[in-house]
Design an enzyme around this catalytic site. Structure first.
Site, PDB file in Angstrom:
ATOM      1  CD  GLU A 191      -7.707   0.720  13.242  1.00  0.00           C
ATOM      2  OE1 GLU A 191      -6.477   0.555  13.119  1.00  0.00           O
ATOM      3  OE2 GLU A 191      -8.421   1.146  12.325  1.00  0.00           O
TER       4      GLU A 191
ATOM      5  CB  CYS B 121       4.983  11.662  -4.878  1.00  0.00           C
ATOM      6  SG  CYS B 121       5.792  10.199  -4.199  1.00  0.00           S
TER       7      CYS B 121
END
Length: 348
Positions: free
Chosen positions: A39, A214
């Protein structure tokens, strides 16, 4: 949770299982050390670049204890070329805090993870979701793009109140059933969708699992989102660097201060002007000094125009200056700014 929110997480999970990424070296593990390392490396860096660094870093530092025991210079040396070196310094500090504060075991909650150096709210949530199945929301740049497009959120994210509202939306969307199993898949799905389908420019809406729901896709203007009007002003700086050479391929390097550009990295001596650089040379070296073609190195918010002058010096000419001579077998292992490493490789 509303039906729309439940449908959102269900679609993301189903899509990730069928079409998401499953072969990255940091996937398939719940080891927080390995997830944390990936990360941090992936912040501001493309996956293709990280794929080359991640295994080398693990080979040298296979666990948090080994990383905590290391010298910072060695950590920076392995990080050299990845950029954003504060990540490496914070990585090292965080490893030491994990050992000192938590007995070598990473804390299991996003709230505690976020107290470690270099781990922000979104990174902490990713680690907690992947490793411990915690219902914690991530909100990096990719996820902001997915959420603002999916729900037609046109609020200016430069304003803190709108950023907070988006965090609340991200938390409301988290799956509620079997989080230990679903949270890693859902979190990875958001990352994959933002990286591969819902790209900043020319998103592939026709293959997106959210396309029929969307708002941005229905309106035909996905690139309108997210909205962020306040931009950090770019700055320009001109750097003059001395490439001092001695016999047997030795080069003179100095370690940069703890703050400022290229903090704690080894670098060619830096001067404010060509006059100051030339004045630092012995008279015998000035006539044969070579000025290399200038080049520009682009950082996130700064453009560096770099001028390098090479000069052949005697081994004792810089005895009173900060730094020391490094042999051709030594400097490649140091933490060096990317443009300096490239130059030294070219000059060698």
């Amino acid at each position: 949770m509303s039906r729309a929110h439940s449908d959102f997480s269900t679609r993301i999970i189903a899509w990730q299982q069928r079409h998401g990424r499953h072969d990255l070296p940091w996937q398939g593990t719940r080891d927080p050390y390995r997830v944390w390392l990936s990360e941090i490396m992936l912040q501001q860096t493309q996956v293709a670049t990280v794929l080359a660094y991640y295994p080398r870093f693990l080979a040298r530092f296979p666990d948090v204890a080994r990383l905590a025991e290391a010298d910072e210079d060695e950590v920076l040396g392995l990080w050299s070329g990845l950029g954003y070196y504060s990540r490496a310094r914070n990585l090292h500090r965080a490893a030491r805090e994990v050992m000192a504060r938590f007995g070598g075991a990473f804390p299991a909650t996003a709230a505690e993870l976020a107290t470690l150096p270099g781990i922000g709210r979104s990174t902490a949530a990713a680690i907690a979701a992947f490793c411990f199945g915690e219902r914690a929301a991530i909100l990096d740049g990719n996820v902001k793009r997915v959420l603002t497009r999916a729900f037609g959120i046109a609020d200016d994210l430069s304003e803190a109140r709108h950023e907070r509202a988006l965090w609340q939306r991200a938390e409301a969307l988290l799956p509620t059933t079997d989080p230990a199993r679903h949270m890693p898949i859902y979190t990875q799905g958001l990352m994959d969708l933002g990286a591969s389908i819902c790209s900043q420019r020319r998103p592939a809406c026709t293959v997106c699992p959210l396309v029929d729901a969307c708002v941005a896709a229905r309106a035909g203007e996905p690139e309108r989102y997210p909205v962020k009007t306040r931009r950090t002003a770019r700055r320009q700086a001109t750097l003059w660097l001395l490439h001092a050479q001695a016999g047997q391929g030795r080069v003179w390097l100095v370690q940069r201060p703890a703050k400022g550009i290229w903090a704690r990295l080894f670098c060619l001596p830096l001067f404010e002007s060509d006059e100051a650089l030339m004045a630092s040379l012995p008279a015998s070296a000035r006539a044969d000094a070579v000025l290399w073609p200038a080049f520009r190195h682009v950082l996130t918010h700064r453009d560096l125009d770099i001028h390098i002058v090479s000069a052949r010096l005697g081994a004792h000419d810089l005895a009173d200056a900060a730094g020391r001579w490094f042999g051709a077998d030594e400097w490649p292992a140091l933490g060096l700014p990317a443009p300096i490493r490239r130059f030294l490789q070219q000059a060698a």
